[in-house]
Scaffold this active site. Structure first.
Site, PDB file in Angstrom:
ATOM      1  N   LYS A 187      23.027  14.948  64.239  1.00 30.38           N
ATOM      2  CA  LYS A 187      23.063  13.563  64.997  1.00 30.38           C
ATOM      3  C   LYS A 187      23.656  12.327  64.022  1.00 30.38           C
ATOM      4  O   LYS A 187      24.930  11.955  64.812  1.00 30.38           O
ATOM      5  CB  LYS A 187      22.043  13.036  65.565  1.00 30.38           C
ATOM      6  CG  LYS A 187      21.533  13.782  66.737  1.00 30.38           C
ATOM      7  CD  LYS A 187      20.065  13.373  67.493  1.00 30.38           C
ATOM      8  CE  LYS A 187      19.858  14.018  68.772  1.00 30.38           C
ATOM      9  NZ  LYS A 187      19.697  15.423  68.555  1.00 30.38           N
ATOM     10  N   GLU A 206      18.200   4.136  65.563  1.00 29.87           N
ATOM     11  CA  GLU A 206      19.371   3.736  66.407  1.00 29.87           C
ATOM     12  C   GLU A 206      18.714   2.729  67.197  1.00 29.87           C
ATOM     13  O   GLU A 206      17.599   2.839  67.566  1.00 29.87           O
ATOM     14  CB  GLU A 206      19.760   4.957  67.065  1.00 29.87           C
ATOM     15  CG  GLU A 206      21.060   4.831  67.704  1.00 29.87           C
ATOM     16  CD  GLU A 206      21.238   6.296  68.447  1.00 29.87           C
ATOM     17  OE1 GLU A 206      22.421   6.610  67.976  1.00 29.87           O
ATOM     18  OE2 GLU A 206      20.741   6.572  69.477  1.00 29.87           O
ATOM     19  N   ARG A 258      27.717  23.906  74.207  1.00 31.50           N
ATOM     20  CA  ARG A 258      27.199  25.115  75.059  1.00 31.50           C
ATOM     21  C   ARG A 258      27.440  24.616  76.327  1.00 31.50           C
ATOM     22  O   ARG A 258      27.618  23.421  76.981  1.00 31.50           O
ATOM     23  CB  ARG A 258      25.771  25.355  74.669  1.00 31.50           C
ATOM     24  CG  ARG A 258      24.887  24.167  74.929  1.00 31.50           C
ATOM     25  CD  ARG A 258      23.405  24.636  74.925  1.00 31.50           C
ATOM     26  NE  ARG A 258      22.229  23.505  74.724  1.00 31.50           N
ATOM     27  CZ  ARG A 258      21.850  22.620  75.676  1.00 31.50           C
ATOM     28  NH1 ARG A 258      22.459  22.732  76.850  1.00 31.50           N
ATOM     29  NH2 ARG A 258      20.929  21.612  75.375  1.00 31.50           N
TER      30      ARG A 258
END
Length: 445
Positions: free
Chosen positions: A116, A200, A293
């Site tokens: 990430k 974050e 995906r």
């Protein structure tokens, strides 16, 4: 077109992929665990191979057994579905090294988006908005505390290698951060083998909006509209819709353009999703992550755009052009997906068991993608998803009305299930108004 396809997955998504493969005349090969031998995807495949016992590590994540099954059946390609090995870059490389076609993005793109922090940095460099946060892992608690002080509380503490809503915690102050940091780090090491932690900014009221992208064989990256995914429990989705009732034409234009830039930044091929957080108060959106995906919720995009994303995946993997004209493809109407899970409708705890009644609703604009039929046993070894109930209609109001009727007609007894929750959701004024956020489920409880 590919002539034979091994589906390295189970349940609903395996059955879904097999359905498209057989429609296209592609020989469909299933792999299954001992626990899943009687499920519909095994029965409906042209060929099936048992790859191990119930434990996913010994079956659906057993790369050697899956590759051996591909060799023994003469499979030309492997489709990983979602979950299990779908975002495993090493497996993708191994598949291609074995001379097989990988139906998914390149391993380099999977690697780039799998972390990430690396993904955030790449997206920022590509001009995609990212929320304030760390640009490198918080190496220890002191680094996390310093980062949170700079970002400002509340903060989200996230496993850098996590996904699917797992490995996250919210800290409203330093005391909470000290607890959440240790908890997330331990979870990340145990689940992902990587204890790296990202700090974050946390948005107390936020919407979860994502964009379906498709990287074509000729190198172009397309954005196929957005999906609203804010109905969640424990950061995991329960219902999705497209288009999002929170997205204006101007915001949609900016959101889709950013998603294309995200895909182009990693030379994306095949189907993927750019997930974003949307601040409803300001209209700002921020990159959350990229899922390399096919998503569980892909049917709502299929119904709004009138295409088969699995077929498009196979065509990209085979080096073929899409079935549609990218310059004229446009959305029509509204679609809603409800994830029917084997879990109680109040606390959402798993409730496996044998299915004694299973009658799927039918009718105009109603689609059910299911992994089970009457008589099957839902075991505790895998995800609780039983089926996806998807409805489409010309307008959102009509789609909600069709969803209500379809939920009422879905007869399911045996394992616990969350159909009663959806009956409640579809009557909820916050949801029906379209003005809801990721905390809607907690407010309903």
């Amino acid at each position: 077109m590919i002539d034979s396809l091994l589906v390295a997955n189970r349940g609903e998504i395996a059955r879904r992929i097999i359905r498209t493969a057989r429609r296209l005349g592609v020989r469909a090969i299933a792999v299954h665990s001992e626990a899943d031998a009687d499920l519909p995807f095994v029965v409906e495949a042209d060929e099936a191979v048992c790859v191990g016992p119930a434990n996913p590590a010994q079956s659906y994540r057993n790369t050697e057994a899956i590759l051996a099954a591909a060799r023994s059946t003469g499979a030309q390609a492997i489709h990983p579905g979602y979950g299990f090995l779908s975002e495993n870059a090493d497996f993708a490389r191994t598949v291609e090294a074995a001379g097989l076609i990988w139906v998914g993005p390149g391993a380099d793109a999977i690697t780039a988006m799998g972390d990430k922090i690396n993904a955030r940095n790449l997206m920022a460099a590509a001009g995609v908005p990212v929320a304030p946060g760390t640009t490198e892992p918080a190496a220890d608690l002191a680094a996390a505390v310093a980062a949170a002080a700079e970002i400002g509380y509340p903060v989200m503490v996230k496993a850098a290698a996590g996904g699917g809503g797992m490995g996250m915690g919210v800290a409203v102050d330093e005391v909470a951060l000290r607890t959440e940091y240790d908890k997330v780090r331990a979870f990340a090491e145990r689940m992902f083998g990587d204890g790296s932690v990202l700090i974050e900014r946390y948005f107390p009221r936020v919407r979860h909006v994502e964009v379906q992208i498709l990287g074509l064989a000729d190198g172009r990256v397309l954005a196929l509209g957005e999906r609203e995914c804010s109905v969640q429990r424990r950061n995991q989705k329960l219902a999705e819709e497209s288009p999002s009732p929170a997205v204006s034409p101007d915001l949609r234009s900016r959101l889709l353009a950013a998603a294309v830039r995200a895909g182009e930044a990693v030379h994306y091929r095949n189907a993927g999703t750019v997930e974003c957080l949307l601040d409803p108060a300001t209209g700002e959106f921020f990159f959350l992550e990229m899922n390399t995906r096919l998503q569980v919720e892909h049917p709502v995009t299929e119904l709004v755009y009138g295409l088969d994303l699995v077929e498009e995946q196979l065509r990209v993997a085979a080096g073929l052009a899409p079935t549609f004209d990218p310059d004229t493809l446009a959305p029509r109407g509204h679609a809603i997906e409800l994830r029917v899970n084997a879990e109680d409708p109040k606390r959402f705890l798993p409730g496996p068991g044998t299915i004694t009644t299973w009658v799927e609703p039918t009718g105009e604009g109603v689609r059910v993608d299911s992994g089970y039929v009457e008589g099957n046993t839902v075991t505790p070894f895998y995800d609780s998803l039983l089926a996806k109930l998807i409805v489409s209609a010309p307008t959102r109001a009509e789609a909600i009305s069709r969803a209500k009727a379809a939920v009422a007609r879905f007869e399911l007894t045996g394992p616990k299930n969350n159909l009663p929750f959806f009956a409640e959701l579809l009557e909820n004024e916050e949801f029906t108004s379209g003005d809801y956020d990721t905390a809607i489920v907690s407010r309903m409880r």
